[in-house]
Design a protein around this motif. Structure first.
Motif, mmCIF file in Angstrom:
data_model
loop_
_atom_site.group_PDB
_atom_site.id
_atom_site.type_symbol
_atom_site.label_atom_id
_atom_site.label_comp_id
_atom_site.label_asym_id
_atom_site.label_seq_id
_atom_site.Cartn_x
_atom_site.Cartn_y
_atom_site.Cartn_z
ATOM 1 N N GLU A 40 -7.736 48.679 -4.073
ATOM 2 C CA GLU A 40 -8.252 49.632 -5.066
ATOM 3 C C GLU A 40 -9.746 49.872 -4.872
ATOM 4 O O GLU A 40 -10.225 51.013 -4.961
ATOM 5 C CB GLU A 40 -7.969 49.104 -6.471
ATOM 6 C CG GLU A 40 -6.489 49.114 -6.823
ATOM 7 C CD GLU A 40 -6.174 48.351 -8.092
ATOM 8 O OE1 GLU A 40 -5.099 48.568 -8.676
ATOM 9 O OE2 GLU A 40 -7.018 47.507 -8.527
ATOM 10 N N GLU A 96 -0.205 57.135 -4.892
ATOM 11 C CA GLU A 96 -0.371 58.556 -5.197
ATOM 12 C C GLU A 96 -1.623 59.127 -4.539
ATOM 13 O O GLU A 96 -1.718 60.328 -4.294
ATOM 14 C CB GLU A 96 -0.468 58.763 -6.712
ATOM 15 C CG GLU A 96 0.821 58.489 -7.473
ATOM 16 C CD GLU A 96 0.614 58.619 -8.980
ATOM 17 O OE1 GLU A 96 -0.539 58.903 -9.393
ATOM 18 O OE2 GLU A 96 1.584 58.440 -9.729
ATOM 19 N N ASN A 121 2.107 51.902 -7.385
ATOM 20 C CA ASN A 121 2.466 53.303 -7.575
ATOM 21 C C ASN A 121 1.241 54.183 -7.798
ATOM 22 O O ASN A 121 1.146 55.291 -7.249
ATOM 23 C CB ASN A 121 3.424 53.436 -8.761
ATOM 24 C CG ASN A 121 4.849 53.059 -8.398
ATOM 25 O OD1 ASN A 121 5.264 53.200 -7.253
ATOM 26 N ND2 ASN A 121 5.600 52.564 -9.374
ATOM 27 N N LYS A 122 0.315 53.694 -8.579
ATOM 28 C CA LYS A 122 -0.900 54.466 -8.855
ATOM 29 C C LYS A 122 -1.706 54.682 -7.584
ATOM 30 O O LYS A 122 -2.209 55.789 -7.317
ATOM 31 C CB LYS A 122 -1.737 53.753 -9.913
ATOM 32 C CG LYS A 122 -2.952 54.541 -10.382
ATOM 33 C CD LYS A 122 -3.669 53.816 -11.514
ATOM 34 C CE LYS A 122 -4.884 54.607 -11.992
ATOM 35 N NZ LYS A 122 -5.595 53.889 -13.095
ATOM 36 N N ASN A 181 11.874 51.224 -8.012
ATOM 37 C CA ASN A 181 10.661 51.352 -8.814
ATOM 38 C C ASN A 181 9.519 52.147 -8.195
ATOM 39 O O ASN A 181 8.577 52.503 -8.901
ATOM 40 C CB ASN A 181 10.146 49.955 -9.174
ATOM 41 C CG ASN A 181 11.088 49.207 -10.096
ATOM 42 O OD1 ASN A 181 11.084 49.403 -11.307
ATOM 43 N ND2 ASN A 181 11.900 48.334 -9.508
ATOM 44 N N LYS A 241 5.207 42.225 -8.824
ATOM 45 C CA LYS A 241 4.640 42.208 -10.179
ATOM 46 C C LYS A 241 3.517 43.239 -10.322
ATOM 47 O O LYS A 241 3.114 43.560 -11.433
ATOM 48 C CB LYS A 241 4.116 40.820 -10.528
ATOM 49 C CG LYS A 241 5.170 39.717 -10.465
ATOM 50 C CD LYS A 241 6.265 39.917 -11.494
ATOM 51 C CE LYS A 241 5.796 39.591 -12.904
ATOM 52 N NZ LYS A 241 6.901 39.668 -13.886
ATOM 53 N N GLN A 242 3.022 43.760 -9.200
ATOM 54 C CA GLN A 242 1.928 44.732 -9.242
ATOM 55 C C GLN A 242 2.429 46.159 -8.995
ATOM 56 O O GLN A 242 1.667 47.023 -8.580
ATOM 57 C CB GLN A 242 0.870 44.360 -8.198
ATOM 58 C CG GLN A 242 0.160 43.044 -8.503
ATOM 59 C CD GLN A 242 -0.901 42.698 -7.468
ATOM 60 O OE1 GLN A 242 -0.704 42.857 -6.269
ATOM 61 N NE2 GLN A 242 -2.043 42.224 -7.935
ATOM 62 N N ILE A 243 3.685 46.418 -9.299
ATOM 63 C CA ILE A 243 4.272 47.706 -8.972
ATOM 64 C C ILE A 243 3.550 48.878 -9.633
ATOM 65 O O ILE A 243 3.420 49.962 -9.035
ATOM 66 C CB ILE A 243 5.791 47.743 -9.320
ATOM 67 C CG1 ILE A 243 6.431 49.035 -8.807
ATOM 68 C CG2 ILE A 243 6.006 47.543 -10.808
ATOM 69 C CD1 ILE A 243 6.360 49.220 -7.308
ATOM 70 N N LYS A 244 3.061 48.704 -10.854
ATOM 71 C CA LYS A 244 2.353 49.816 -11.512
ATOM 72 C C LYS A 244 1.098 50.188 -10.734
ATOM 73 O O LYS A 244 0.790 51.374 -10.553
ATOM 74 C CB LYS A 244 2.001 49.438 -12.953
ATOM 75 C CG LYS A 244 3.208 49.321 -13.882
ATOM 76 C CD LYS A 244 2.775 48.965 -15.302
ATOM 77 C CE LYS A 244 3.981 48.836 -16.234
ATOM 78 N NZ LYS A 244 3.585 48.462 -17.613
ATOM 79 N N ARG A 245 0.379 49.189 -10.257
ATOM 80 C CA ARG A 245 -0.839 49.450 -9.482
ATOM 81 C C ARG A 245 -0.488 50.008 -8.102
ATOM 82 O O ARG A 245 -1.200 50.872 -7.572
ATOM 83 C CB ARG A 245 -1.663 48.170 -9.376
ATOM 84 C CG ARG A 245 -2.177 47.684 -10.729
ATOM 85 C CD ARG A 245 -2.746 46.280 -10.650
ATOM 86 N NE ARG A 245 -4.009 46.237 -9.935
ATOM 87 C CZ ARG A 245 -4.684 45.104 -9.706
ATOM 88 N NH1 ARG A 245 -4.203 43.930 -10.130
ATOM 89 N NH2 ARG A 245 -5.837 45.121 -9.051
ATOM 90 N N THR A 298 7.374 55.223 -7.015
ATOM 91 C CA THR A 298 7.301 56.629 -7.422
ATOM 92 C C THR A 298 6.668 57.504 -6.346
ATOM 93 O O THR A 298 6.706 58.724 -6.446
ATOM 94 C CB THR A 298 6.495 56.757 -8.726
ATOM 95 O OG1 THR A 298 5.196 56.190 -8.545
ATOM 96 C CG2 THR A 298 7.206 56.046 -9.872
ATOM 97 N N SER A 299 6.066 56.883 -5.336
ATOM 98 C CA SER A 299 5.463 57.633 -4.226
ATOM 99 C C SER A 299 5.818 56.940 -2.910
ATOM 100 O O SER A 299 6.024 55.726 -2.878
ATOM 101 C CB SER A 299 3.938 57.694 -4.372
ATOM 102 O OG SER A 299 3.561 58.419 -5.523
#
Length: 366
Positions: free
Chosen positions: A66, A95, A91-92, A115, A85-89, A117-118
């Protein structure tokens, strides 16, 4: 710049030479140079890499990924087995940049399929007998099945096989380091050829460790190299014989707080929380936690003979030296420590300065 406490200095000229040398080797071999940025954690030093045409990097944590994405890096491989466990990060970040992930299990593949999204680039982590982690290079059945499953998932863009030959750090000489590299390449190319026969025609090979990348000149049998420590080098690399002392580009400046002439020892303000506790076992059956140099010009001198950091505690560093040297040192003097493992020293300090006193941008989260 006045040094009043342990302060990590970077010799920019040495760093630039180290980068240029490795980048040129990659260019001559026509392979991608994807340096690992875990050694320095610095956006400013990252810019020095860009001066040598580097556009792709490796990191070892989501925090690092990041941070460097925020500093305009668009092609980043997170060279650590994916942490679901860091899937949200994930995916963000996916993108925004061309993100690479490491896979070594069907469970991770199944999770990402449900899970993500990109799209992301996928490397399979291979164990070429370092035995830290990864799928063993000879496990053709597991690799083949995993590859077939990855190929069927639109958002998983399979790239190739990735390994880290960390056992090169246990080599006793240059010949053994060369043997580690040759053995690694043989194993990677063997499984690549077997997978080719099973219908997987496009498989890239990625290797990355500073000892082999420093010693080997021809990387034409792989597709990318990912060394990291070479940017600074350190005493461990010096002991392995893969660099000269003149290439070590970081040193920890420490104030002298006590002198004990009766046992030829100097006490520094600078200990384990600054250097780390990595050490080298010496021929005389003692441990060294760093070599010692004196201030010279804007930087430091060549390391002092028969002088080393013999022990460390939290803030204390104890130097063993000679009667001749100890007579030249006074309370309040500054001495420089060349670290055993520069990556850990940089991470412990989380701040460093050029020899001109400029503070370099550092990702303090790492």
């Amino acid at each position: 710049m006045e040094v009043t406490q342990p302060t990590l200095f970077v010799d920019k000229d040495k760093v630039l030479k180290n980068i240029e040398k490795m980048a040129e080797k990659a260019r001559e071999s026509k392979v991608l140079f994807r340096p690992h940025f875990k050694a320095h954690h610095s956006a400013d030093i990252g810019e020095w890499f860009k001066q040598n045409g580097v556009e792709a990097i490796a990191v070892s944590s989501m925090d690092m990924a990041e941070y460097f994405a925020e500093n305009a890096w668009k092609d980043i491989t997170l060279a650590f087995s994916v942490n679901i466990k860091q899937i949200k990060r994930i995916n963000k970040l996916a993108e925004k940049i061309d993100l690479g992930l490491l896979i070594e299990s069907q469970e991770a593949v199944d999770f990402l399929e449900k899970n993500l999204t990109s799209p992301v680039n996928i490397w399979i982590k291979i164990d070429t007998d370092y035995h830290r982690t990864g799928i063993h290079w000879d496990n053709e059945a597991v690799l083949s099945k995993l590859l077939r499953n990855i190929r069927d998932i639109e958002k998983l863009r399979f790239v190739g096989l990735l390994t880290h030959s960390g056992h090169s750090y246990y080599a006793k000489n240059i010949c053994e380091i060369e043997e580690v590299y040759a053995d690694t390449v043989i194993k990677l190319r063997d499984i690549k050829e077997r997978l080719f026969l099973q219908g997987f025609p496009s498989i890239k090979l990625s290797i990355g460790d500073t000892p082999t990348c420093s010693v080997i000149s021809d990387f034409s049998e792989v597709d990318e190299i990912r060394p990291g420590n070479f940017v600074f080098y350190d005493v461990l690399q010096l002991e392995l014989g893969v660099c000269d002392e003149s290439e070590i580009a970081v040193a920890l400046a420490c104030p002298v707080v006590a002198i004990h002439e009766d046992r030829n020892e100097i006490v520094l303000y600078g200990g384990a929380i600054h250097l780390s506790k990595d050490s080298i076992y010496r021929e005389d059956k003692t441990y060294s936690y760093g070599l010692v140099a004196l201030p010279e010009g804007k930087g430091w001198s060549k390391s002092l003979k028969e002088t080393f950091v013999k022990s460390i505690s939290q803030e204390h560093g104890i130097i063993k030296t000679t009667p001749e040297i100890i007579k030249k040192i006074k309370i309040g003097d500054i001495m420089y420590i060349l670290p055993i493992h520069s990556c850990l020293t940089a991470n412990a300090m989380k701040k460093y300065f050029t020899l001109d006193g400029k503070e370099l941008n550092y990702n303090v989260k790492c």
